[in-house]
Design an enzyme around this catalytic site. Sequence first.
Site, short mmCIF file in Angstrom:
data_model
loop_
_atom_site.label_atom_id
_atom_site.label_comp_id
_atom_site.label_asym_id
_atom_site.label_seq_id
_atom_site.Cartn_x
_atom_site.Cartn_y
_atom_site.Cartn_z
N ARG A 2 -0.46 15.14 12.83
CA ARG A 2 0.27 14.55 11.84
C ARG A 2 0.92 15.57 10.68
NH1 ARG A 2 -2.23 8.86 9.23
NH2 ARG A 2 0.16 9.01 8.37
N ASP A 20 3.39 0.38 12.50
CA ASP A 20 2.07 -0.15 11.66
C ASP A 20 2.06 -1.55 11.96
OD1 ASP A 20 2.03 2.12 10.50
OD2 ASP A 20 2.69 1.76 8.48
N LYS A 38 0.97 -1.11 0.14
CA LYS A 38 0.08 0.05 0.22
C LYS A 38 0.87 1.17 -0.03
CE LYS A 38 -1.69 1.72 3.97
NZ LYS A 38 -1.74 3.27 4.19
N ASN A 39 1.82 1.35 0.93
CA ASN A 39 2.45 2.62 1.02
C ASN A 39 3.56 2.94 -0.15
OD1 ASN A 39 0.89 3.15 3.36
ND2 ASN A 39 2.40 2.60 5.03
N CYS A 62 -5.63 8.13 8.56
CA CYS A 62 -5.87 7.45 9.75
C CYS A 62 -5.66 8.62 10.83
CB CYS A 62 -5.00 6.34 9.93
SG CYS A 62 -5.50 4.65 9.04
N ARG A 97 -9.30 -0.05 3.64
CA ARG A 97 -8.30 0.88 3.10
C ARG A 97 -7.00 0.26 2.87
NH1 ARG A 97 -7.44 6.16 6.14
NH2 ARG A 97 -6.00 6.15 4.52
N1 EPU Z 1 6.39 14.34 11.07
C1 EPU Z 1 6.78 15.40 11.65
N2 EPU Z 1 6.68 16.43 10.42
C2 EPU Z 1 6.70 16.10 9.19
C3 EPU Z 1 6.06 14.74 8.79
C4 EPU Z 1 6.21 13.91 9.87
O1 EPU Z 1 7.02 16.03 12.37
O2 EPU Z 1 6.40 17.01 8.19
C5 EPU Z 1 6.43 13.31 12.22
C6 EPU Z 1 5.24 12.58 12.49
O3 EPU Z 1 4.31 13.20 13.26
C7 EPU Z 1 5.63 11.28 12.95
C8 EPU Z 1 6.93 10.90 12.30
O4 EPU Z 1 7.37 11.97 11.85
O5 EPU Z 1 5.81 11.38 14.43
C9 EPU Z 1 6.75 9.82 11.21
O6 EPU Z 1 5.87 10.18 10.15
P1 EPU Z 1 5.91 9.98 8.68
O7 EPU Z 1 6.03 11.28 7.88
O8 EPU Z 1 7.10 8.87 8.44
O9 EPU Z 1 4.39 9.32 8.56
P2 EPU Z 1 3.67 9.30 7.07
O10 EPU Z 1 4.53 9.56 6.01
O11 EPU Z 1 2.54 10.37 7.33
C10 EPU Z 1 3.84 6.68 6.64
C11 EPU Z 1 2.88 5.74 6.39
C12 EPU Z 1 2.33 5.31 7.86
C13 EPU Z 1 3.45 5.02 8.77
C14 EPU Z 1 4.48 5.97 8.76
C15 EPU Z 1 5.61 5.70 9.60
C16 EPU Z 1 1.84 6.05 4.38
C17 EPU Z 1 0.88 6.61 3.30
N3 EPU Z 1 1.73 6.27 5.58
O12 EPU Z 1 3.03 7.97 7.26
O13 EPU Z 1 1.39 4.21 7.51
O14 EPU Z 1 2.64 4.75 10.14
O15 EPU Z 1 4.75 6.41 7.41
O16 EPU Z 1 6.12 4.46 9.13
O17 EPU Z 1 2.98 5.76 3.63
C18 EPU Z 1 -0.30 2.82 7.76
O18 EPU Z 1 -0.31 2.09 6.62
O19 EPU Z 1 -1.26 2.39 8.69
C19 EPU Z 1 0.15 4.08 8.25
C20 EPU Z 1 -0.41 5.03 9.14
#
Ligand code: EPU
Length: 429
Positions: free
Chosen positions: A122, A306, A22-23, A117, A399
């Site tokens: 976030r 995750d 998915k990701n 989610c 999803r």
């Molecule tokens: N963060 C910041 N600033 C930013 C971006 C992130 O402080 O601009 C912080 C977040 O608050 C968090 C950490 O950095 O504490 C990691 O966030 P990340 O950006 O890595 O998460 P994401 O890209 O929003 C993806 C996956 C998530 C998964 C996370 C961590 C996708 C669509 N989603 O989210 O997956 O938990 O990486 O591995 O790729 C899931 O699949 O269930 C899911 C939530």
Amino acid sequence: MEKYVIKGGCRLTGEVNISGAKNAAVAIIPAVILADSPCRLENLPDISDVKTLTYILESMGAKVEYLDRHTVEIDPRPVDTDTVSDQVARRIRASYYFLGALLGRCRRAVVPMPGGCNFGIRPIDQHLKGFSALGCDYSLDNGMIAVSAPRDLHGASVYMDVVTVGATMNIMLAAAKARGLTIIENAAREPHIVDLANFLNTMGADVRGAGTDTIKIHGVQKLRGVTYSIIPDQIEAGTYMVAAAATHGDVTVKNVTPKHLESISAKLVEMGVTVEEGDDTVRVVCDRPLRKCNVKTMPHPGFPTDMQPQITTLLSIAHGTSMVNESVWESNRFKYVDELRRMGAQITVDGKVAIVEGVDHLKGAPVRALDLRAGAAMVIAGLVAEGTTVLEDVKYIERGYENIVEKLVDLGADIYRSQEPDQVMDKIG
Ligand code: EPU
């Protein structure tokens, strides 16, 4: 409202095929608009997040044709907008990948503030910090983020203050067609980062170092359409591995990259589970009592956040007291613990740490899927519980998990999907 009705106590045995990641898919689909000819994407998971993103592409003018459930051909040439305006985009966090992709394509992007989610704040400050370094201005108006490079989209050095998957990918997308060299330091190293880099490189980009904490991107002028197959889903595989262990089963998880599963396998082995790695399979056998262990979630190659709800559920029926430390997201990612407690789990949460005291068994109950992975954890809880569990809000699970009910039934689970709430309650009595 759709529900899953699960009668616990069945041992899972047999084989399960893992779908595409998915990701990875949710970043690669928007990336297609960087190409100047059609792309064919293979091994896409048949899940609602993928359908939403291809729908968004269509609404932007792209020609989208599904050749089968897992293969889509996308012609990005007719895209004639820099705006993702559809209401649907708000529902899915990954719609923010259109920021980087549109910047690369036309130097301007307007995208709704992302949804996704709900397990806490976030932020997207690191995405915006990266775009600024590349020469962009941004503003937020009426729920829409507008980012543009008024003069020049150019390479730059970007140091990530936190390790973030989303910002690393978004900057890669924008930098692929920016002028000059971009260096992302403290980059995320997840398998889907490497998959996005491989996709971009197949299209003609010059991305090096993906999978390490320093990614170097030499911008190119043109990217061409290609045929590309998405990697297997690490988290879907890990979820079935944990389900196999929880039910004291014997399951071969097929179409996986065992290297991506090492942190999960290591914890299962620590708990007394046997994990046998093949070339593209892992066999999980649990024939003895589960032991406690401590888990701390970390960016890749650490234990994935995750998988945190699923492993906590497994620990809730292991002997002894375990500690689970959530270091990627805030404590909101433990909200599902209240649902597990309704089933008899003994878990206390203090900030980012859950103390899990193993119990002999869980008991079926009406519970809710609070988000995608929390929902998967409740399915596992239902599979091992005594009696019947009725799980609501399964749209979150769908999803990200393709055909989860069918896959579990094939492994011997007693689970079905129901849309008729009254009948379900009658059945439980
Ligand atoms: N963060 C910041 N600033 C930013 C971006 C992130 O402080 O601009 C912080 C977040 O608050 C968090 C950490 O950095 O504490 C990691 O966030 P990340 O950006 O890595 O998460 P994401 O890209 O929003 C993806 C996956 C998530 C998964 C996370 C961590 C996708 C669509 N989603 O989210 O997956 O938990 O990486 O591995 O790729 C899931 O699949 O269930 C899911 C939530």
